[in-house]
Design a protein around this motif. Structure first.
Motif, PDB file in Angstrom:
ATOM      1  N   TYR A 120      47.214  29.628  56.133  1.00 19.72           N
ATOM      2  CA  TYR A 120      46.712  29.586  57.514  1.00 19.72           C
ATOM      3  C   TYR A 120      47.349  28.387  58.203  1.00 19.72           C
ATOM      4  CZ  TYR A 120      43.542  28.918  61.451  1.00 19.72           C
ATOM      5  OH  TYR A 120      43.021  28.751  62.709  1.00 19.72           O
ATOM      6  N   GLY A 121      48.044  28.670  59.295  1.00 15.61           N
ATOM      7  CA  GLY A 121      48.764  27.585  59.960  1.00 15.61           C
ATOM      8  C   GLY A 121      49.792  27.008  59.006  1.00 15.61           C
ATOM      9  N   ASP A 122      49.763  25.703  58.823  1.00 13.64           N
ATOM     10  CA  ASP A 122      50.704  25.077  57.903  1.00 13.64           C
ATOM     11  C   ASP A 122      50.068  24.795  56.539  1.00 13.64           C
ATOM     12  OD1 ASP A 122      48.949  23.133  58.654  1.00 13.64           O
ATOM     13  OD2 ASP A 122      50.466  21.640  59.183  1.00 13.64           O
ATOM     14  N   GLN A 123      48.879  25.372  56.300  1.00 13.08           N
ATOM     15  CA  GLN A 123      48.189  25.153  55.022  1.00 13.08           C
ATOM     16  C   GLN A 123      48.392  26.356  54.090  1.00 13.08           C
ATOM     17  OE1 GLN A 123      44.189  23.305  55.039  1.00 13.08           O
ATOM     18  NE2 GLN A 123      44.254  23.593  57.274  1.00 13.08           N
ATOM     19  N   THR A 124      48.663  26.051  52.829  1.00 16.13           N
ATOM     20  CA  THR A 124      48.754  27.084  51.795  1.00 16.13           C
ATOM     21  C   THR A 124      48.004  26.587  50.558  1.00 16.13           C
ATOM     22  OG1 THR A 124      50.900  27.880  52.570  1.00 16.13           O
ATOM     23  CG2 THR A 124      50.269  28.444  50.315  1.00 16.13           C
ATOM     24  N   VAL A 125      47.080  27.401  50.092  1.00 21.03           N
ATOM     25  CA  VAL A 125      46.300  27.060  48.901  1.00 21.03           C
ATOM     26  C   VAL A 125      46.340  28.252  47.951  1.00 21.03           C
ATOM     27  CG1 VAL A 125      44.770  25.425  50.047  1.00 21.03           C
ATOM     28  CG2 VAL A 125      44.169  27.852  50.030  1.00 21.03           C
ATOM     29  N   PHE A 126      45.967  28.017  46.679  1.00 20.63           N
ATOM     30  CA  PHE A 126      45.980  29.134  45.726  1.00 20.63           C
ATOM     31  C   PHE A 126      44.902  28.939  44.656  1.00 20.63           C
ATOM     32  CE2 PHE A 126      48.532  26.036  43.482  1.00 20.63           C
ATOM     33  CZ  PHE A 126      48.208  26.231  42.145  1.00 20.63           C
ATOM     34  N   ASP A 127      44.582  30.022  44.006  1.00 21.96           N
ATOM     35  CA  ASP A 127      43.718  30.009  42.833  1.00 21.96           C
ATOM     36  C   ASP A 127      44.317  30.980  41.822  1.00 21.96           C
ATOM     37  OD1 ASP A 127      41.707  29.308  41.147  1.00 21.96           O
ATOM     38  OD2 ASP A 127      40.073  30.226  42.286  1.00 21.96           O
ATOM     39  N   THR A 128      43.965  30.801  40.552  1.00 23.32           N
ATOM     40  CA  THR A 128      44.557  31.615  39.482  1.00 23.32           C
ATOM     41  C   THR A 128      43.506  32.531  38.876  1.00 23.32           C
ATOM     42  OG1 THR A 128      46.087  29.813  38.974  1.00 23.32           O
ATOM     43  CG2 THR A 128      45.824  31.544  37.300  1.00 23.32           C
ATOM     44  N   VAL A 129      43.894  33.766  38.636  1.00 30.30           N
ATOM     45  CA  VAL A 129      43.006  34.726  37.985  1.00 30.30           C
ATOM     46  C   VAL A 129      43.670  35.193  36.695  1.00 30.30           C
ATOM     47  CG1 VAL A 129      43.941  36.667  39.312  1.00 30.30           C
ATOM     48  CG2 VAL A 129      41.689  36.864  38.234  1.00 30.30           C
ATOM     49  N   PHE A 130      42.864  35.288  35.622  1.00 20.71           N
ATOM     50  CA  PHE A 130      43.338  35.739  34.319  1.00 20.71           C
ATOM     51  C   PHE A 130      42.764  37.122  34.028  1.00 20.71           C
ATOM     52  CE2 PHE A 130      43.271  31.147  34.284  1.00 20.71           C
ATOM     53  CZ  PHE A 130      44.470  30.800  33.687  1.00 20.71           C
ATOM     54  N   VAL A 131      43.612  37.998  33.533  1.00 23.78           N
ATOM     55  CA  VAL A 131      43.188  39.351  33.172  1.00 23.78           C
ATOM     56  C   VAL A 131      43.281  39.496  31.662  1.00 23.78           C
ATOM     57  CG1 VAL A 131      43.604  41.816  33.447  1.00 23.78           C
ATOM     58  CG2 VAL A 131      43.960  40.260  35.381  1.00 23.78           C
ATOM     59  N   GLY A 132      42.177  39.874  31.027  1.00 19.24           N
ATOM     60  CA  GLY A 132      42.158  40.003  29.571  1.00 19.24           C
ATOM     61  C   GLY A 132      41.935  38.660  28.904  1.00 19.24           C
ATOM     62  N   ASP A 133      42.007  38.668  27.595  1.00 15.25           N
ATOM     63  CA  ASP A 133      41.733  37.467  26.813  1.00 15.25           C
ATOM     64  C   ASP A 133      42.938  36.544  26.809  1.00 15.25           C
ATOM     65  OD1 ASP A 133      39.313  38.564  26.288  1.00 15.25           O
ATOM     66  OD2 ASP A 133      39.776  39.176  24.236  1.00 15.25           O
ATOM     67  N   ARG A 134      42.649  35.273  26.899  1.00 18.64           N
ATOM     68  CA  ARG A 134      43.706  34.272  26.748  1.00 18.64           C
ATOM     69  C   ARG A 134      43.911  33.990  25.269  1.00 18.64           C
ATOM     70  NH1 ARG A 134      41.398  30.336  31.422  1.00 18.64           N
ATOM     71  NH2 ARG A 134      39.590  31.665  31.107  1.00 18.64           N
ATOM     72  N   ASP A 135      45.146  33.927  24.851  1.00 20.31           N
ATOM     73  CA  ASP A 135      45.469  33.763  23.437  1.00 20.31           C
ATOM     74  C   ASP A 135      45.088  32.369  22.959  1.00 20.31           C
ATOM     75  OD1 ASP A 135      46.524  36.334  23.310  1.00 20.31           O
ATOM     76  OD2 ASP A 135      48.528  35.645  23.911  1.00 20.31           O
ATOM     77  N   VAL A 136      44.323  32.352  21.865  1.00 22.09           N
ATOM     78  CA  VAL A 136      43.922  31.091  21.240  1.00 22.09           C
ATOM     79  C   VAL A 136      44.222  31.198  19.754  1.00 22.09           C
ATOM     80  CG1 VAL A 136      42.031  29.510  20.794  1.00 22.09           C
ATOM     81  CG2 VAL A 136      42.099  30.769  22.951  1.00 22.09           C
ATOM     82  N   ASP A 137      45.059  30.345  19.238  1.00 17.68           N
ATOM     83  CA  ASP A 137      45.433  30.400  17.824  1.00 17.68           C
ATOM     84  C   ASP A 137      44.541  29.451  17.027  1.00 17.68           C
ATOM     85  OD1 ASP A 137      46.596  30.826  15.423  1.00 17.68           O
ATOM     86  OD2 ASP A 137      48.449  29.736  15.844  1.00 17.68           O
ATOM     87  N   ILE A 138      43.521  30.031  16.372  1.00 18.74           N
ATOM     88  CA  ILE A 138      42.611  29.220  15.555  1.00 18.74           C
ATOM     89  C   ILE A 138      42.548  29.747  14.121  1.00 18.74           C
ATOM     90  CG2 ILE A 138      41.168  28.520  17.500  1.00 18.74           C
ATOM     91  CD1 ILE A 138      39.216  30.720  16.712  1.00 18.74           C
ATOM     92  N   THR A 139      43.515  30.589  13.765  1.00 17.84           N
ATOM     93  CA  THR A 139      43.449  31.226  12.456  1.00 17.84           C
ATOM     94  C   THR A 139      43.512  30.226  11.314  1.00 17.84           C
ATOM     95  OG1 THR A 139      45.846  31.591  12.573  1.00 17.84           O
ATOM     96  CG2 THR A 139      44.417  33.387  13.305  1.00 17.84           C
ATOM     97  N   ASN A 140      44.230  29.128  11.508  1.00 18.06           N
ATOM     98  CA  ASN A 140      44.329  28.133  10.432  1.00 18.06           C
ATOM     99  C   ASN A 140      43.026  27.398  10.189  1.00 18.06           C
ATOM    100  OD1 ASN A 140      47.044  28.745  10.028  1.00 18.06           O
ATOM    101  ND2 ASN A 140      47.744  27.219  11.511  1.00 18.06           N
TER     102      ASN A 140
END
Length: 840
Positions: A120-140
């Motif tokens: 809007y005007g000279d302003q630009t903002v953003f937000d992030t959306v995640f779809v599905g599970d985020r990978d987390v490696d905890i198997t060890n």
């Protein structure tokens, strides 16, 4: 003719107007520069489905964080940097007099993330959306745990077991992905319900059933996972209630060494755990003795009385009462029994010097009583009672007497009676008493015949199990008591509460549910089949479960919302047998720690809100990796606040099946203050969110720079005007209008620069005082006004310098040229209408 001073003022005014006009045009292009554009995607993580989610929020707020409603429609440009994951409309309009707008996000069902930009005007903002599970490696950090209710089982029985994941800190953990688990076991002894179990993504455990075969031994169960590189093994001891050996008991323990002495020989069957058990078929016994005379007499009695020596099917013992002749005193004699497949068992007794009750040494008469320490239910056995005295046993070869000592140093010594002691009729002197006839009844109290020292009573156990005392009294002699236990090696004696995630924890799944088992155990703590259906009331769940005949356990899956428990961290689960003839001994309880696998996240796009407005909130269920948890059933979430009267919202909301979140309406009242929104659900970690409702603190404040007084009449004077908000922050783009009836103002309308400053000139027309009224307005702010008075000197200088005409016309031409160039450089045709409005 124009005076020199008037010409100079005209030239300067024209120059100021040209420059000020361009400044106005520049400021006009910076619309609403005091407003901040905001975007919020709530929730920021959504399930991996192809769907439309109305979760995008945009609004304008002032520097204090209050949402601002503008009098005209505001168009916000939108853009997704990854339309293959999330697509959105190109624009969204915040309607006039509305604080915010909501737009749709369309997910394509592809896992990933996207940044959503708003401009809007000279302003630009953003937000992030995640779809599905985020990978987390905890198997060890994960390993498998085999969870068994007990390490012992009976043959031909069942019990549940579980496999769960645990991290290095000993905390039950969720599977980051599907984890197949291979099961190995001793297949000659047991079977397992499934060879290949899978701990599903987001879950923490699986459970199955172990079934034993008809053989005894030590079995193992081993679980391994290639994905985790981990394995676990547990041992299970398998025993049987089938006869494994014999046991021989001889009563009484001391026999007077005379002719025709009765003894009581009881041969019983013992299982692999050393407990009495029933014959599964007829068992033939052979008797023997280490004394040749006694051995011959036993054979003779068996032949003469045609005794078969059988422990019959369904019975646990054989009772043999031979009359034997004993010729030696102080002799220990062994009698034993044997049978094929069960081995040999023996017992001993002692022969003692015969003494009658009329002997002078027989002063401290007393009694002794004998029976088996454990007797199966619904079985017959014997109780042997004997008359004797307490004495110090001393052999005196010359006199053959026994000398007595202090009681604490004495031992029991049998006495032979000279008359019959009966239990019925006129000869009744004997009484045999049971402390609990539900456990044990006396069928025949028996008698002691003349020239004997003991009698034998026949007893019968009931179907109940437990400790029971048997007492014998003889008039004129005394009393004696012994204790026995009626047992049923396969009968339920205990109730066990089993959780698949450990002995002391209950794990709630993403839907707030948990598995629970009620297991029937025998006297050895082994799972055992129930003889009849057993029903339990389970509190605080307040549900009824039943172990059906002939099962060993019942499995239930409870909804956490049914738990009536005030303690958020632990709960005491209690099982109470119910129904006719319910056995209260089977009541059990245990304290479990609640271990959720999901948590609630609460979000409100506007953390600062205005009074008397409508907003919305979002409540979502996520796992401990902050991934959305799609529900398999509706989940009720309770909402509350720490301060009453500030917010209006529903008391409960339902997150529907197949979703992980739900939006709920949120309104503010006219009450100002801060509060915390609380969200809670049974079996799920609760959440809270701080919000503030405050008045739109947007009032402008006008201040001016210093001016040396008195000012000169008919002389232009420069005045700096500053516009700030209530926090003393400069407000750029504010429109300033200066009104005066006794001065000329150049310009009379101007816009503040980025520092919140504007500069004008005023030319006093009267003396001795003039007044200026300054008005300041800005989008999203309430206006301010200020009236200022200046002292004016009434003297006008007579000496004036006449400027040459060429200077005047050259200056005017230069100003026009410069102004035209600046205008051409800064002009934007699309803004012309707005600029005209500003000048108007």
């Amino acid at each position: 003719m124009i005076k020199t001073s008037e010409k100079a003022f005209l030239i300067l005014s024209i120059m100021f107007i040209m420059l000020s006009g361009n400044l106005v045009m520049v400021s006009a292009q910076q619309e609403n520069s005091n407003l901040i554009l905001r975007i919020d995607i709530s929730p920021s993580s959504i399930e991996q489905t192809q769907d439309v989610h109305k979760i995008g929020h945009v609004w304008l707020e002032n520097k204090l964080g209050n949402p601002i409603a503008l009098p005209n429609d505001i168009v916000i440009n939108l853009e997704s940097d990854n339309s293959q994951i999330i697509s959105i409309p190109q624009t969204i309009t915040i309607p006039a007099n509305s604080e915010h707008a909501v737009f749709d996000l369309s997910s394509t069902g592809i896992k990933g993330q996207a940044k959503i930009f708003a401009s809007y005007g000279d302003q630009t903002v953003f937000d992030t959306v995640f779809v599905g599970d985020r990978d987390v490696d905890i198997t060890n950090d994960l390993h498998l745990v085999i969870n068994l209710p007990t390490s012992e089982m009976n043959v031909n029985s069942q019990m549940p077991f579980s496999l769960y994941l645990e991290n290095s800190e000993g905390v039950v953990a969720q599977a980051p992905f599907d984890i197949p688990v291979s099961i190995e076991y001793e297949d000659s002894l047991v079977t397992v319900e499934s060879h290949d179990l899978i701990i599903k993504k987001g879950n923490s455990y699986v459970w199955g059933t172990i079934t034993t075969k008809d053989k005894v031994g030590n079995a193992f169960v081993r679980a391994s996972s290639d994905k985790l590189g981990a394995d676990e093994a547990k041992e299970i001891k398998i025993s049987s209630s089938a006869p494994a050996s014999l046991a021989v008991n001889i009563f009484p323990e001391q026999i007077p060494a005379t002719l025709t002495r009765d003894i009581e020989i009881i041969v019983s069957l013992i299982d692999s755990d050393g407990l009495p058990t029933l014959a599964q078929q007829d068992i033939k016994l052979e008797f023997f003795s280490d004394d040749i005379s006694v051995d011959n007499q036993l054979d003779k009695k068996i032949k003469e009385q045609s005794l078969d020596g059988l422990i019959r099917k369904g019975e646990f013992s054989y009772h043999f009462s031979p009359s034997l002749d004993f010729f030696k005193e102080n002799q220990t004699i062994t009698i034993g029994a044997s049978t094929k497949g069960l081995g040999v068992a023996t017992d001993t007794f002692d022969t003692v010097k015969p003494i009658t009750t009329t002997n002078p040494v027989a002063e401290n008469k007393t009694m002794a009583i004998f029976t088996l320490g454990q007797i199966p239910t619904k079985s017959q056995a014997v109780v042997v009672y004997q008359i004797g005295m307490l004495a110090e046993k001393e052999d005196d070869e010359e006199t053959g007497t026994i000398t007595t000592e202090e009681e604490e140093e004495r031992v029991f010594f049998p006495l032979i009676i000279n008359e019959n002691y009966g239990s019925t009729g006129s000869q009744q002197k004997i009484n045999i008493i049971s402390s609990n006839e539900l456990l044990l009844k006396v069928l025949d109290a028996g008698l002691i015949t003349a020239a004997s020292s003991h009698g034998t009573a026949i007893i019968q156990t009931g179907q109940e199990t437990g400790q029971v005392s048997v007492s014998s009294t003889i008039k004129g002699i005394g009393s004696a008591t012994t204790t026995t236990e009626t047992i049923n090696t396969l009968r339920q004696e205990q109730t066990m509460l089993f959780s698949p995630t450990g002995a002391n924890s209950i794990l709630f799944d993403n839907n707030g549910r948990f598995d629970f088992f009620v297991i029937s155990l025998d006297t050895k703590g082994r799972p055992t089949q129930v003889e009849n259906q057993i029903r339990y009331l389970i509190t605080p769940i307040n549900e009824i479960v039943a172990i059906e005949k002939p099962n060993t356990f019942a499995h239930v899956n409870f909804q956490g919302s049914t738990i009536q428990s005030e303690d958020e961290g632990t709960m005491i689960i209690k099982t109470v047998p119910i129904g006719e003839s319910a056995d209260v001994r089977l009541e059990a309880q245990n304290t479990f720690t609640k271990e959720p696998t999901a948590k609630l996240t609460l979000a409100v796009p506007h953390q600062t809100m205005n009074p008397d407005e409508s907003y919305s909130g979002i409540i979502q269920v996520v796992d401990f990796n902050d991934n959305p948890a799609v529900l398999k059933s509706d989940l009720r979430v309770k909402l509350d606040t720490t301060e009453l009267g500030i917010l209006q919202m529903p008391e409960n909301v339902i997150i529907p099946t197949g979703k992980s979140f739900v939006e709920f309406p949120l309104g503010t009242t006219d009450k100002i203050g801060s509060t915390m929104i609380l969200a809670s659900g049974k079996g799920i970690v609760s959440d809270d969110y701080d919000v503030e409702v405050k008045t739109l603190a947007t009032k402008l404040k006008i201040s001016i720079g210093s001016v040396e007084e008195p000012v000169q009449l008919e002389t232009p004077t420069e005045l700096k005007i500053y516009v700030d908000d209530e926090t003393q922050s400069a407000v750029s783009g504010a429109t300033i209008k200066v009104i005066s009836t006794d001065s000329s103002i150049m310009p009379d309308v101007i816009t503040t620069d980025s520092s919140g400053t504007a500069t004008i000139q005023f030319n006093p027309k009267t003396a001795p005082k003039i007044s200026l009224e300054i008005l300041a307005t800005a989008e999203g702010y309430s206006e301010d006004s200020k009236k200022i008075d200046f002292d004016v000197s009434g003297t006008v200088e007579d000496t004036r310098t006449e400027l040459p005409p060429w200077i005047i016309y050259g200056a005017i031409g230069g100003i026009v040229a410069i102004g035209g160039g600046v205008f051409a450089f800064l002009r934007k045709p699309k803004k012309q209408q707005d600029e005209d409005e500003i000048y108007e």
